[in-house]
Motif scaffolding. Sequence first.
Motif, mmCIF file in Angstrom:
data_model
loop_
_atom_site.group_PDB
_atom_site.id
_atom_site.type_symbol
_atom_site.label_atom_id
_atom_site.label_comp_id
_atom_site.label_asym_id
_atom_site.label_seq_id
_atom_site.Cartn_x
_atom_site.Cartn_y
_atom_site.Cartn_z
ATOM 1 N N ALA A 107 0.812 -1.094 -0.044
ATOM 2 C CA ALA A 107 -0.035 0.067 -0.153
ATOM 3 C C ALA A 107 0.831 0.997 0.039
ATOM 4 O O ALA A 107 1.966 1.280 0.621
ATOM 5 N N PRO A 108 0.470 2.429 -0.674
ATOM 6 C CA PRO A 108 -0.682 2.434 -1.363
ATOM 7 C C PRO A 108 -0.674 2.159 -2.832
ATOM 8 O O PRO A 108 -1.585 2.419 -3.606
ATOM 9 N N TRP A 109 0.422 1.377 -3.184
ATOM 10 C CA TRP A 109 0.827 1.372 -4.680
ATOM 11 C C TRP A 109 -0.134 0.065 -5.185
ATOM 12 O O TRP A 109 -0.332 0.191 -6.227
ATOM 13 N N LYS A 110 -0.367 -0.841 -4.460
ATOM 14 C CA LYS A 110 -0.950 -2.189 -5.016
ATOM 15 C C LYS A 110 -2.246 -2.107 -5.622
ATOM 16 O O LYS A 110 -2.575 -2.914 -6.597
ATOM 17 N N ALA A 182 14.616 2.861 -4.233
ATOM 18 C CA ALA A 182 13.680 3.599 -3.848
ATOM 19 C C ALA A 182 12.376 2.905 -4.242
ATOM 20 O O ALA A 182 11.265 2.851 -3.519
ATOM 21 N N ALA A 183 12.291 2.828 -5.489
ATOM 22 C CA ALA A 183 11.073 2.190 -6.302
ATOM 23 C C ALA A 183 10.641 0.987 -5.621
ATOM 24 O O ALA A 183 9.643 0.627 -5.278
ATOM 25 N N LEU A 184 11.624 -0.092 -5.586
ATOM 26 C CA LEU A 184 11.490 -1.481 -5.247
ATOM 27 C C LEU A 184 11.203 -1.627 -3.959
ATOM 28 O O LEU A 184 10.090 -2.457 -3.437
ATOM 29 N N SER A 185 11.942 -0.709 -2.911
ATOM 30 C CA SER A 185 11.420 -0.943 -1.626
ATOM 31 C C SER A 185 9.973 -0.472 -1.506
ATOM 32 O O SER A 185 9.376 -0.619 -0.492
ATOM 33 N N SER A 186 9.640 0.614 -2.190
ATOM 34 C CA SER A 186 8.243 1.335 -1.809
ATOM 35 C C SER A 186 7.088 0.586 -2.453
ATOM 36 O O SER A 186 6.147 -0.088 -1.705
ATOM 37 N N TYR A 187 7.510 -0.191 -3.810
ATOM 38 C CA TYR A 187 6.314 -0.945 -4.212
ATOM 39 C C TYR A 187 6.433 -2.502 -3.823
ATOM 40 O O TYR A 187 5.403 -2.805 -3.857
ATOM 41 N N LEU A 188 7.459 -2.771 -3.232
ATOM 42 C CA LEU A 188 7.544 -4.432 -3.295
ATOM 43 C C LEU A 188 8.006 -4.631 -1.639
ATOM 44 O O LEU A 188 7.604 -6.009 -1.233
ATOM 45 N N GLY A 189 8.264 -3.609 -0.731
ATOM 46 C CA GLY A 189 8.746 -3.765 0.481
ATOM 47 C C GLY A 189 10.221 -4.213 0.521
ATOM 48 O O GLY A 189 10.957 -3.983 -0.276
ATOM 49 N N GLY A 190 10.483 -4.702 1.566
ATOM 50 C CA GLY A 190 11.859 -4.986 2.045
ATOM 51 C C GLY A 190 12.500 -6.200 1.749
ATOM 52 O O GLY A 190 13.856 -6.458 2.018
ATOM 53 N N ASP A 191 11.705 -7.159 1.214
ATOM 54 C CA ASP A 191 12.318 -8.538 0.805
ATOM 55 C C ASP A 191 13.046 -8.418 -0.481
ATOM 56 O O ASP A 191 12.436 -8.295 -1.517
ATOM 57 N N GLN A 192 14.375 -8.518 -0.627
ATOM 58 C CA GLN A 192 14.980 -8.448 -1.855
ATOM 59 C C GLN A 192 14.906 -9.522 -2.777
ATOM 60 O O GLN A 192 15.116 -9.404 -3.959
ATOM 61 N N ALA A 193 14.278 -10.705 -2.097
ATOM 62 C CA ALA A 193 14.183 -11.706 -3.170
ATOM 63 C C ALA A 193 12.895 -11.323 -4.025
ATOM 64 O O ALA A 193 13.259 -11.769 -5.136
ATOM 65 N N ALA A 194 12.204 -10.606 -3.763
ATOM 66 C CA ALA A 194 11.003 -9.947 -4.354
ATOM 67 C C ALA A 194 11.715 -9.017 -5.601
ATOM 68 O O ALA A 194 11.297 -8.936 -6.687
ATOM 69 N N TRP A 195 12.596 -8.305 -5.080
ATOM 70 C CA TRP A 195 13.116 -7.228 -5.912
ATOM 71 C C TRP A 195 13.898 -7.950 -7.026
ATOM 72 O O TRP A 195 13.790 -7.792 -8.458
#
Length: 278
Positions: A107-110, A182-195
């Motif tokens: 949130a608030p992006w999803k 900045a974008a990946l942490s905001s859109y996906l959270g802190g899990d770098q596996a998702a990045w």
Amino acid sequence: METISANKSHHGTQYVCSHPSIATKTEMLFSVFVPHGDGPFPVLWYLSGLTCSHANVTEKGEYRKACAEHGIIFVAPDTSPRGESVANGETYSMGQGASFYIDATQAPWKEHFQMKSYVENELPELVAREFLMADTSRQGITGHSMGGHGALMIGLRNPGKFRSISAFAPITSPMNCPWGEAALSSYLGGDQAAWAEYDSCELIKKGATPDALLIDQGLADEFLSEQLKPNLLEEACKDTNINLRLRRHEGYDHSYYFISTFLTDHIEWHSKRLLAQS
């Protein structure tokens, strides 16, 4: 789908269209150039960069003559959902105009930022339905900067759907640059596996094996060393024996003066691969 405008060019037609998107839950604009004739024509997708929309390449790209000559449909989506109800960032590299072509989970992006699904699935299905001369079994993808990242990432994730991949001054590894972090942490959270699922270098390291990649990069590009880092892609491709053609150009910057100079080369490069599939 609604046709906003239709203009004759190089004996074909340049359309600008809109439609309500299921993926983004917003109205989305996109442009389509269709060569003269009945087709079927392969489709080349162009993903634009930060702060841009479909209009930048449509107005500045100088691609229509080459697409008409090679018989290629050229589609340019917008770079993000837009509107008063859509979340936005405090800087130009976040929010509207800066989707990074990912499916946001935070949130608030999803709620609206589902651009990977939009580009991979929804818009190709719409184009195939509305433009019957489009042969979506033969698709290539290219883009610029953030859109170059999107083209590489989506192409690598979908080898059966996008048969040729190129880019102009792409963000090669968003996990390793300020814009991307900045974008990946905001859109996906802190899990770098998702990045890593949205990082082209990581996708290559994990086994993505395109037949070839074409990249053009200007050496006077102000974002070259901090944000784009083509050397990271070069290293990933070298380690995995991927055929990367990385052309570096003295004096060229990050603008459409650069892109329009070499876009015809990319169209010809894609046409050889797309037309060979017929």
